[in-house]
Enzyme design. Sequence first.
Site, mmCIF file in Angstrom:
data_model
loop_
_atom_site.group_PDB
_atom_site.id
_atom_site.type_symbol
_atom_site.label_atom_id
_atom_site.label_comp_id
_atom_site.label_asym_id
_atom_site.label_seq_id
_atom_site.Cartn_x
_atom_site.Cartn_y
_atom_site.Cartn_z
ATOM 1 N N ASN A 9 40.166 36.858 45.850
ATOM 2 C CA ASN A 9 39.778 37.839 44.839
ATOM 3 C C ASN A 9 40.035 37.199 43.481
ATOM 4 O O ASN A 9 41.182 37.063 43.070
ATOM 5 C CB ASN A 9 40.611 39.115 45.025
ATOM 6 C CG ASN A 9 40.356 40.126 43.902
ATOM 7 O OD1 ASN A 9 39.450 39.956 43.089
ATOM 8 N ND2 ASN A 9 41.174 41.165 43.860
ATOM 9 N N LYS A 11 39.359 38.314 40.617
ATOM 10 C CA LYS A 11 39.657 39.303 39.568
ATOM 11 C C LYS A 11 38.857 38.980 38.300
ATOM 12 O O LYS A 11 37.761 38.424 38.412
ATOM 13 C CB LYS A 11 41.172 39.357 39.314
ATOM 14 C CG LYS A 11 41.956 39.565 40.618
ATOM 15 C CD LYS A 11 43.400 39.890 40.410
ATOM 16 C CE LYS A 11 44.087 40.081 41.749
ATOM 17 N NZ LYS A 11 45.494 40.446 41.618
ATOM 18 N N HIS A 94 41.196 48.615 45.005
ATOM 19 C CA HIS A 94 42.235 47.656 44.619
ATOM 20 C C HIS A 94 43.246 48.350 43.712
ATOM 21 O O HIS A 94 42.884 49.206 42.894
ATOM 22 C CB HIS A 94 41.607 46.454 43.906
ATOM 23 C CG HIS A 94 42.575 45.317 43.761
ATOM 24 N ND1 HIS A 94 43.540 45.313 42.794
ATOM 25 C CD2 HIS A 94 42.744 44.205 44.499
ATOM 26 C CE1 HIS A 94 44.271 44.205 42.932
ATOM 27 N NE2 HIS A 94 43.810 43.513 43.961
ATOM 28 N N GLU A 96 44.671 47.490 41.110
ATOM 29 C CA GLU A 96 44.404 47.379 39.670
ATOM 30 C C GLU A 96 43.350 48.400 39.239
ATOM 31 O O GLU A 96 43.384 48.904 38.117
ATOM 32 C CB GLU A 96 43.984 45.939 39.329
ATOM 33 C CG GLU A 96 45.192 45.003 39.405
ATOM 34 C CD GLU A 96 44.891 43.597 39.879
ATOM 35 O OE1 GLU A 96 43.729 43.162 39.800
ATOM 36 O OE2 GLU A 96 45.833 42.921 40.338
ATOM 37 N N GLU A 166 48.214 45.720 50.244
ATOM 38 C CA GLU A 166 48.713 44.968 49.096
ATOM 39 C C GLU A 166 49.803 45.778 48.401
ATOM 40 O O GLU A 166 49.505 46.630 47.545
ATOM 41 C CB GLU A 166 47.580 44.702 48.098
ATOM 42 C CG GLU A 166 46.448 43.871 48.656
ATOM 43 C CD GLU A 166 45.677 43.164 47.531
ATOM 44 O OE1 GLU A 166 45.658 41.932 47.532
ATOM 45 O OE2 GLU A 166 45.127 43.841 46.660
ATOM 46 N N GLY A 172 50.820 39.321 42.095
ATOM 47 C CA GLY A 172 50.964 38.530 40.872
ATOM 48 C C GLY A 172 52.400 38.339 40.421
ATOM 49 O O GLY A 172 52.647 37.925 39.290
ATOM 50 N N SER A 213 50.905 37.729 46.292
ATOM 51 C CA SER A 213 51.616 36.450 46.157
ATOM 52 C C SER A 213 51.537 35.561 47.398
ATOM 53 O O SER A 213 52.517 34.896 47.745
ATOM 54 C CB SER A 213 53.071 36.680 45.736
ATOM 55 O OG SER A 213 53.112 37.324 44.478
HETATM 56 P P1 13P Z 1 48.084 37.666 43.951
HETATM 57 O O1 13P Z 1 47.739 36.786 45.137
HETATM 58 O O2 13P Z 1 47.827 37.004 42.630
HETATM 59 O O3 13P Z 1 49.454 38.248 44.081
HETATM 60 O O4 13P Z 1 47.049 38.894 43.980
HETATM 61 C C1 13P Z 1 46.876 39.605 45.158
HETATM 62 C C2 13P Z 1 45.726 40.520 44.985
HETATM 63 O O5 13P Z 1 45.785 41.491 44.261
HETATM 64 C C3 13P Z 1 44.477 40.188 45.681
HETATM 65 O O6 13P Z 1 43.580 41.238 45.637
#
Ligand code: 13P
Length: 262
Positions: A9, A11, A94, A96, A166, A172, A213
Amino acid sequence: MRRFFVTGNWKMNNTIAEAKALMAAMTPELEAIDSVDKAVAPSYLAVPAIAELCKGTGIKVGAQNLFWEESGAYTGEVAPAMVAEVCDFVIVGHSERRQFFGETDETVNQRLKAALAAGLHVIVCVGETLEENEAGQTESVVTHQLVKGLEGITETQAADITIAYEPVWAIGTGRAATPEDANRVHKDLIRPLLRQQFGEARAALMRIQYGGSIKPDNAAELFAMSDIDGGLVGGASLKADSFVAIVKAAAMVTIVEHESKK
Ligand code: 13P
């Protein structure tokens, strides 16, 4: 024999030029790994260019969101048929989107239904925040997200759904869930909920990705867990070598599991 599904992803990262360079850098190695389903989700504007690059490689290309209406006066939104014209799959729910853009379990459900109707595979994301985790609410939060998010979905439709767990506190932060903790949520919570709604056989086939992560150095131990069927990778999917290493980790676990069944 399970088959891992590893998705990058991206983003809101990479211009079209950067996205193409990243894809070109990892395509040869990803293409060579047959035993794992691999996918990337660039930002909307880069999707057509990346889809073009991935043609014939077996690498799936997806969008990070979509709107549920078919067309009309919805400035800034992208309709299911528009996504399906270029993409194999879409990510919905997601954290976010939930955190910054008002996504709710109800709108996740609307997006999911519209995406399925357009013929897309859908990755449905769930996961608790740090506060919810610390308050011991993981089970109730994830249950609610899943039950509401998947409301009205049939067993047949479930064939086109992947769940991504997640935990928000792991995204992150460099602080992944331990393989045991993540697997507990997958195995003792998410899989039983899928079983309840879709029956034993379908639930066993559905893939539950872990996200938060994932890095080359923790991927293999996560994928080695019984109910972690792949990953949704953010930061580490933005570098060709680390994403390739994570997909290779899944391929390695596949071999180990295959050998141990002989
Ligand atoms: P990270 O791998 O940067 O922690 O992000 C995970 C994520 O949100 C994938 O959709």
